[in-house]
Write an enzyme that holds these catalytic residues in place. Sequence first.
Site, short mmCIF file in Angstrom:
data_model
loop_
_atom_site.label_atom_id
_atom_site.label_comp_id
_atom_site.label_asym_id
_atom_site.label_seq_id
_atom_site.Cartn_x
_atom_site.Cartn_y
_atom_site.Cartn_z
N GLY A 96 0.61 6.72 1.72
CA GLY A 96 1.46 5.69 1.13
C GLY A 96 0.61 4.90 0.14
O GLY A 96 -0.04 3.94 0.52
N HIS A 97 0.57 5.37 -1.09
CA HIS A 97 -0.29 4.73 -2.09
C HIS A 97 0.51 3.69 -2.87
O HIS A 97 1.39 4.03 -3.64
CB HIS A 97 -0.91 5.79 -3.00
CG HIS A 97 -1.88 6.67 -2.26
ND1 HIS A 97 -2.42 7.81 -2.77
CD2 HIS A 97 -2.40 6.54 -1.00
CE1 HIS A 97 -3.23 8.34 -1.87
NE2 HIS A 97 -3.22 7.60 -0.79
N ASP A 111 -5.47 3.61 4.22
CA ASP A 111 -4.96 2.29 3.78
C ASP A 111 -6.05 1.40 3.22
O ASP A 111 -5.98 0.17 3.33
CB ASP A 111 -4.24 1.56 4.94
CG ASP A 111 -3.22 2.43 5.61
OD1 ASP A 111 -2.48 3.12 4.87
OD2 ASP A 111 -3.16 2.46 6.85
N GLY A 164 -6.74 0.99 0.11
CA GLY A 164 -6.41 0.51 -1.24
C GLY A 164 -6.83 1.52 -2.31
O GLY A 164 -7.08 1.16 -3.46
N LYS A 165 -6.85 2.79 -1.92
CA LYS A 165 -7.25 3.85 -2.86
C LYS A 165 -6.29 3.96 -4.04
O LYS A 165 -6.72 4.15 -5.18
CB LYS A 165 -7.29 5.22 -2.15
CG LYS A 165 -8.26 5.30 -1.01
CD LYS A 165 -8.17 6.64 -0.32
CE LYS A 165 -6.91 6.88 0.49
NZ LYS A 165 -6.75 6.03 1.67
N ALA A 170 2.59 1.39 4.75
CA ALA A 170 3.40 1.65 3.55
C ALA A 170 4.35 2.80 3.77
O ALA A 170 5.38 2.90 3.10
CB ALA A 170 2.47 1.95 2.38
N GLN A 173 -5.40 9.33 3.24
CA GLN A 173 -5.96 8.97 4.55
C GLN A 173 -7.43 8.54 4.38
O GLN A 173 -7.79 8.08 3.31
CB GLN A 173 -5.82 10.14 5.55
CG GLN A 173 -4.39 10.43 5.96
CD GLN A 173 -3.62 11.25 4.95
OE1 GLN A 173 -4.09 12.28 4.48
NE2 GLN A 173 -2.43 10.82 4.60
N THR A 218 2.69 9.83 11.54
CA THR A 218 3.69 9.24 10.65
C THR A 218 5.04 9.96 10.79
O THR A 218 5.99 9.63 10.11
CB THR A 218 3.23 9.36 9.19
OG1 THR A 218 3.02 10.74 8.90
CG2 THR A 218 1.94 8.59 8.95
N GLY A 233 -7.35 -8.37 -5.19
CA GLY A 233 -5.91 -8.55 -5.25
C GLY A 233 -5.22 -7.28 -5.68
O GLY A 233 -5.87 -6.33 -6.11
N ASP A 260 -10.62 -10.75 -0.95
CA ASP A 260 -9.96 -12.07 -0.96
C ASP A 260 -9.39 -12.44 0.40
O ASP A 260 -9.28 -13.62 0.73
CB ASP A 260 -8.82 -12.07 -2.01
CG ASP A 260 -7.83 -10.94 -1.77
OD1 ASP A 260 -8.30 -9.78 -1.68
OD2 ASP A 260 -6.62 -11.20 -1.65
P1 IMP Z 1 -0.20 12.39 10.62
O1 IMP Z 1 -1.10 12.51 9.45
O2 IMP Z 1 1.19 11.90 10.27
O3 IMP Z 1 -0.17 13.62 11.46
O4 IMP Z 1 -0.80 11.24 11.58
C1 IMP Z 1 -2.05 11.40 12.24
C2 IMP Z 1 -2.79 10.08 12.27
O5 IMP Z 1 -3.18 9.73 10.95
C3 IMP Z 1 -1.99 8.89 12.78
O6 IMP Z 1 -2.84 8.01 13.47
C4 IMP Z 1 -1.47 8.24 11.52
O7 IMP Z 1 -1.19 6.87 11.71
C5 IMP Z 1 -2.68 8.45 10.61
N1 IMP Z 1 -2.32 8.48 9.19
C6 IMP Z 1 -1.79 9.48 8.49
N2 IMP Z 1 -1.64 9.16 7.20
C7 IMP Z 1 -2.11 7.92 7.07
C8 IMP Z 1 -2.27 7.04 5.95
O8 IMP Z 1 -1.95 7.36 4.80
N3 IMP Z 1 -2.80 5.83 6.23
C9 IMP Z 1 -3.21 5.47 7.47
N4 IMP Z 1 -3.10 6.26 8.53
C10 IMP Z 1 -2.55 7.48 8.33
#
Ligand code: IMP
Length: 421
Positions: A40-41, A13, A15-16, A292, A218, A127, A406, A326
């Site tokens: 979730g991009h 998360d 902001g990639k 997201a 991630q 997730t 932003g 910001d």
């Molecule tokens: P999984 O990837 O769904 O198995 O989750 C494993 C861990 O990675 C958990 O703590 C999730 O919240 C975290 N996680 C997985 N994908 C993301 C992402 O895109 N952003 C932030 N955390 C993530």
Amino acid sequence: MPTTAILGLQWGDEGKGKLVDSLCADMDLCVRFQGGGNAGHTVYPEGKKIVLHHLPTGVLHKGCINIMAQGMVIDPARLLDEIHEVEARGYALKDRLLISDRAAVTTPMHLSLDGLREAGADKVGTTKRGIGPTYSDRYDRIGVRMADLLDKEALAEALQRAIAVRACQMGDSAPTVQSMIGPLLEMGNRLKPYVADTALTQSEAIKEKQRILFEGAQGAMLDVIQGTYPFVTSSHTLASGIPAGAGLYLGVDDIIGVSKAYCTRVGEGPFPTELNDASGEALRQKGGEFGATTGRPRRCGWIDLFALRYVCRISGVTRLAITKLDVLSAFGDLKVGVGYEGWNQPGLPADIRRFSALKPVYKTLPGWKEDISKVRGAGDLPKTTREYLRFLEEFVGVPIGIISVGPEREASFFTAGAPKG
Ligand code: IMP
């Protein structure tokens, strides 16, 4: 440069997606090499929000070919929904999307297994997209691959193999081949036009010196080996994951590591600089820190420069991108983590109990009051903001190359190092 990577340096998360979106305007290929629908991009093409989970962000650029490489895990049902949504927004994917025939497939069984595991006492806070069980099946050599979705007999065999091994875990809730095969074959048929040997496509592109962007999902601290294990995702999120995940050996010329100006985490696991107070809540509200993919409130805290320096070293980061700067406006004094009490090693502990016990040592830096969300060049940032960035850059030892203030495309700008003055 011909090959660039954008990788998260924290717990995801960062902001990639927004930065990949900016850079893809000049790319021939955009490659996702790990993860799946857990990502979730969030991007705002033409000012309208879109969240991509499986699809590489380059789909929003009509001149860019997009590859979902072999290191990914793919939930065909969700991917088809995403393809539908993106095409409905006017981005045709025919001849612009290639899915590796060797990518792992998430089936309904994997979703159930993720749910079962998360219902237990030692949950990771996943997730619930079936990521862990799908990767587990790959490494247990009982996985279903994209190529299997195109052949009824191969699929029946693969499903049978997986069910036989997983039945002991699932008991009465174990699915049957018959219950899964029909919908999976139907989805395979719809995805068939996109399925290809994507390693070959990339090796051709490299031979022709095309510009390739590897889009990480991630973040470094969620890497299955180097991260805060076992509270991690199940894939290799560092630069070392690119060759195996993309499917060919290569060095990447420019590795852009992305960090927020503060830090967030979703799910369970240690977070030394977490703020369980009004400042943490203020970061969450101001930064809109809600997942997201799952909508979960993100845990918030100060930036951890010690951890950042470590992951930059092991991931070979060449430039830093600092996002959401910001959000720190009007915070008063700002803290940055520069170490941990009693911890004298240059790296981070491998043992999760030790990691969980780390107490941060902070340096306090002056904050700034000005709203910087409309700034479009590093030199126009207030003096204290520039000093904050300079401290960060010097501590981590990697030049800042991009600053973002932003969500809009133009709110991210390039800089050759932290602005002076
Ligand atoms: P999984 O990837 O769904 O198995 O989750 C494993 C861990 O990675 C958990 O703590 C999730 O919240 C975290 N996680 C997985 N994908 C993301 C992402 O895109 N952003 C932030 N955390 C993530």
